[in-house]
Design an enzyme around this catalytic site. Structure first.
Site, PDB file in Angstrom:
ATOM      1  N   ASP A   1       8.990  -9.342   3.499  1.00 26.81           N
ATOM      2  CA  ASP A   1       8.743  -9.413   2.058  1.00 26.81           C
ATOM      3  C   ASP A   1       9.607  -8.394   1.309  1.00 26.81           C
ATOM      4  O   ASP A   1       9.697  -7.246   1.714  1.00 26.81           O
ATOM      5  CB  ASP A   1       7.271  -9.171   1.726  1.00 26.81           C
ATOM      6  CG  ASP A   1       7.018  -9.343   0.238  1.00 26.81           C
ATOM      7  OD1 ASP A   1       7.469 -10.356  -0.315  1.00 26.81           O
ATOM      8  OD2 ASP A   1       6.398  -8.457  -0.368  1.00 26.81           O
TER       9      ASP A   1
ATOM     10  N   ASN B   1       6.953  -3.358   4.030  1.00 32.89           N
ATOM     11  CA  ASN B   1       8.111  -2.609   3.514  1.00 32.89           C
ATOM     12  C   ASN B   1       7.759  -1.167   3.147  1.00 32.89           C
ATOM     13  O   ASN B   1       7.998  -0.696   2.049  1.00 32.89           O
ATOM     14  CB  ASN B   1       8.756  -3.328   2.324  1.00 32.89           C
ATOM     15  CG  ASN B   1       7.824  -3.485   1.138  1.00 32.89           C
ATOM     16  OD1 ASN B   1       6.599  -3.465   1.284  1.00 32.89           O
ATOM     17  ND2 ASN B   1       8.377  -3.643  -0.044  1.00 32.89           N
TER      18      ASN B   1
ATOM     19  N   ASP C   1       0.280  -9.561  -5.183  1.00 37.68           N
ATOM     20  CA  ASP C   1       1.580  -8.877  -5.045  1.00 37.68           C
ATOM     21  C   ASP C   1       1.485  -7.491  -5.675  1.00 37.68           C
ATOM     22  O   ASP C   1       2.423  -7.015  -6.326  1.00 37.68           O
ATOM     23  CB  ASP C   1       2.733  -9.697  -5.647  1.00 37.68           C
ATOM     24  CG  ASP C   1       4.094  -9.211  -5.153  1.00 37.68           C
ATOM     25  OD1 ASP C   1       4.148  -8.310  -4.293  1.00 37.68           O
ATOM     26  OD2 ASP C   1       5.109  -9.738  -5.638  1.00 37.68           O
TER      27      ASP C   1
ATOM     28  N   LEU D   1       0.816  -1.223   0.000  1.00 42.09           N
ATOM     29  CA  LEU D   1       0.000   0.000   0.000  1.00 42.09           C
ATOM     30  C   LEU D   1       0.850   1.274   0.000  1.00 42.09           C
ATOM     31  O   LEU D   1       0.329   2.362  -0.194  1.00 42.09           O
ATOM     32  CB  LEU D   1      -0.981  -0.005   1.169  1.00 42.09           C
ATOM     33  CG  LEU D   1      -2.102  -1.057   1.087  1.00 42.09           C
ATOM     34  CD1 LEU D   1      -2.963  -1.039   2.347  1.00 42.09           C
ATOM     35  CD2 LEU D   1      -2.969  -0.862  -0.151  1.00 42.09           C
ATOM     36  N   ARG D   2       2.151   1.159   0.256  1.00 42.91           N
ATOM     37  CA  ARG D   2       3.131   2.259   0.099  1.00 42.91           C
ATOM     38  C   ARG D   2       3.010   3.384   1.121  1.00 42.91           C
ATOM     39  O   ARG D   2       3.815   4.316   1.088  1.00 42.91           O
ATOM     40  CB  ARG D   2       3.055   2.869  -1.309  1.00 42.91           C
ATOM     41  CG  ARG D   2       3.239   1.880  -2.447  1.00 42.91           C
ATOM     42  CD  ARG D   2       4.543   1.135  -2.386  1.00 42.91           C
ATOM     43  NE  ARG D   2       4.814   0.374  -3.608  1.00 42.91           N
ATOM     44  CZ  ARG D   2       5.632  -0.657  -3.668  1.00 42.91           C
ATOM     45  NH1 ARG D   2       6.251  -1.089  -2.573  1.00 42.91           N
ATOM     46  NH2 ARG D   2       5.836  -1.285  -4.804  1.00 42.91           N
TER      47      ARG D   2
ATOM     48  N   HIS E   1       4.078 -15.561  -3.505  1.00 43.86           N
ATOM     49  CA  HIS E   1       4.281 -15.449  -4.962  1.00 43.86           C
ATOM     50  C   HIS E   1       5.174 -16.541  -5.568  1.00 43.86           C
ATOM     51  O   HIS E   1       6.228 -16.261  -6.129  1.00 43.86           O
ATOM     52  CB  HIS E   1       4.800 -14.057  -5.339  1.00 43.86           C
ATOM     53  CG  HIS E   1       5.852 -13.459  -4.425  1.00 43.86           C
ATOM     54  ND1 HIS E   1       7.060 -14.047  -4.201  1.00 43.86           N
ATOM     55  CD2 HIS E   1       5.842 -12.326  -3.680  1.00 43.86           C
ATOM     56  CE1 HIS E   1       7.766 -13.294  -3.377  1.00 43.86           C
ATOM     57  NE2 HIS E   1       7.047 -12.249  -3.034  1.00 43.86           N
TER      58      HIS E   1
HETATM   59 ZN   LIG Z   1       7.859 -10.562  -2.184  1.00 42.47          ZN
END
Ligand SMILES: [Zn+2]
Length: 425
Positions: A154, A96, A307, A65-66, A234
């Site tokens: 991740d 992240n 992803d 979602l940043r 993924h």
């Molecule tokens: Zn990843």
């Protein structure tokens, strides 16, 4: 506030597969009615769902979602609204961000921003290690108290096996799943697409399948050593799928996801140097694509996630090896995944299992369309055919390889806690 969904075919694997009317009241499923069964309709909003499919709200367990930190790519609000448009009633957000979600304050911030968006729900994943730097454990207990549903580094694999063992032992004691981004960075060695003839032809440095499968093998071993729940993100290679298949046969506590691009595209589909086809792990070979479909069919692959990885055009409009990894997927995943049904690989019920029921279980709850459960529901028009047009996206980013793809089937309405958060009309 009451809503009556009238005339839809309900597809809820393990619970219901029949034409039913659904009465929603105070945010919950109040009653599942046989068609024609009468119900008081005063003060009830009736939704005509003739010809539509009603399924438990779709859940995407792998979304970036940043926010905080990179709001120019996506915000929690824009991401959750894109999710609702794609039929998702909840997403699990990767940690992240900037700062990394490695403590309870960031977790609480994400949950609060999610509530303000009044759209799909957000279940944050916290980091495994402080700053996802792979050196010491993050504040996992505090984050769990604040609401994280999983932990993961991740994007940055935990390369230290001893730290991973400690993380798994700790998470087992708290009954929280650990998501694995399976990647050996030394084997990646600066590569930016699948290692093989196509990479050679384009003169681009390749990433071997083993960069993924060696880490899958390690973390299967650590799952069996510790008994902790390990979920592989993924998955893209035949070798990873076979390793997970064998591990499941032995009873290892593992699960996994793949993403739509891995069962629809291969490295041969990449137009020369088109960075909208660059993601990590990369698009693999046709043999891998087949193995992914087989894994979906025999249940080795438990679920489909997107992803969703938004990037600004400036981060993609550069040389292939310098471009950011990642593509978006929230607004295309359902339509693209329905190709599996159209091509006869999965039944619609199987697809709903992989996009709604299994993800809910991983997030720790049951999202069946049953009396008393939160009314999270997706209405799908299976016949609606259209061409994917990134200009119509709600997401702030446009980085998709699916522009121009003809698809059939799309979300027409999404309800979260009994509220209509997206309606096509
Ligand atoms: Zn990843």
């Amino acid at each position: 506030m009451q809503i009556l969904i009238k005339g839809a075919k309900v597809v809820d694997p393990g619970n219901l597969e029949d034409h039913k009317d659904i009465l929603i009241r105070n945010g919950k499923f109040e009653k599942i009615l046989d068609q024609g069964e009468s119900v008081e309709t005063e003060n009830v909003q009736v939704v005509d769902a003739q010809g539509l499919i009603a399924v438990p709200g779709l859940i995407d367990v792998h979304v970036h979602l940043r926010e905080p930190g990179q709001e120019y790519k996506e915000t929690i609000e824009s991401g959750l609204k894109a999710a609702a448009k794609g039929g998702f009633t909840a997403v699990c957000s990767m940690p992240n961000t900037d700062p990394v979600n490695d403590n309870a304050q960031v977790t609480s911030f994400i949950i609060n921003q999610g509530k303000k968006a009044k759209s799909a729900k957000v279940y944050p994943a916290g980091a495994i290690s402080r700053g996802s730097s792979g050196t010491s454990l993050a504040e996992i207990h505090d984050m769990k108290q604040a609401g994280v549903r999983a932990v993961t580094d991740d994007g940055l694999p935990v390369s230290n096996s001893q730290l991973m063992r400690r993380a798994l032992e700790y998470c087992k004691s708290m009954d929280i799943p650990v998501f694995v981004h399976a990647e050996d960075k030394d084997l990646v060695n600066g590569g930016s697409m699948n290692e093989g003839p196509r990479a050679t032809a384009l003169g681009i440095k390749g990433i071997p399948n083993a960069a993924e499968s060696v880490m899958v093998a390690r973390d299967i071993a650590l799952a069996e050593l510790t008994g902790a729940r390990v979920h592989f993100c993924h998955m893209s290679t035949a070798e990873s799928i076979e390793a997970i298949r064998q591990a499941k046969r032995r009873g290892a506590p593992v699960s996994c996801e793949t993403a739509p691009h891995y069962f629809v595209l291969t490295d041969n589909d990449i137009p020369p140097y088109d960075t909208h086809y660059k993601m990590n792990p990369p698009l693999r070979s046709e043999a891998d694509r087949h193995a992914i479909i087989e894994g979906l069919k025999d249940g080795t692959i438990d679920m489909i996630a997107t992803d969703h990885a938004p990037h600004h055009a400036d981060e993609k409009d550069v040389e292939f090896d310098r471009a950011a990894f990642g593509i978006i997927g929230l607004e295309t995943a359902l339509s693209v995944s329905l190709k599996l049904v159209e091509e006869g690989h999965l039944s619609l019920s199987d697809l709903v299992e992989k996009m709604a029921k299994a993800p809910a279980k991983l997030m720790g709850y049951d999202n069946s369309i049953s009396q008393g459960n939160p009314a999270d529901l997706t209405l799908i028009d299976p016949e609606s055919a259209y061409t994917i047009d990134p200009d119509s996206f709600i997401s702030k980013s446009r980085n998709t390889p699916f522009k121009g793809l003809k698809v059939k089937g799309e979300t027409v309405m999404t309800l979260v806690d009994g509220r209509i958060v997206y309606s096509k009309q």
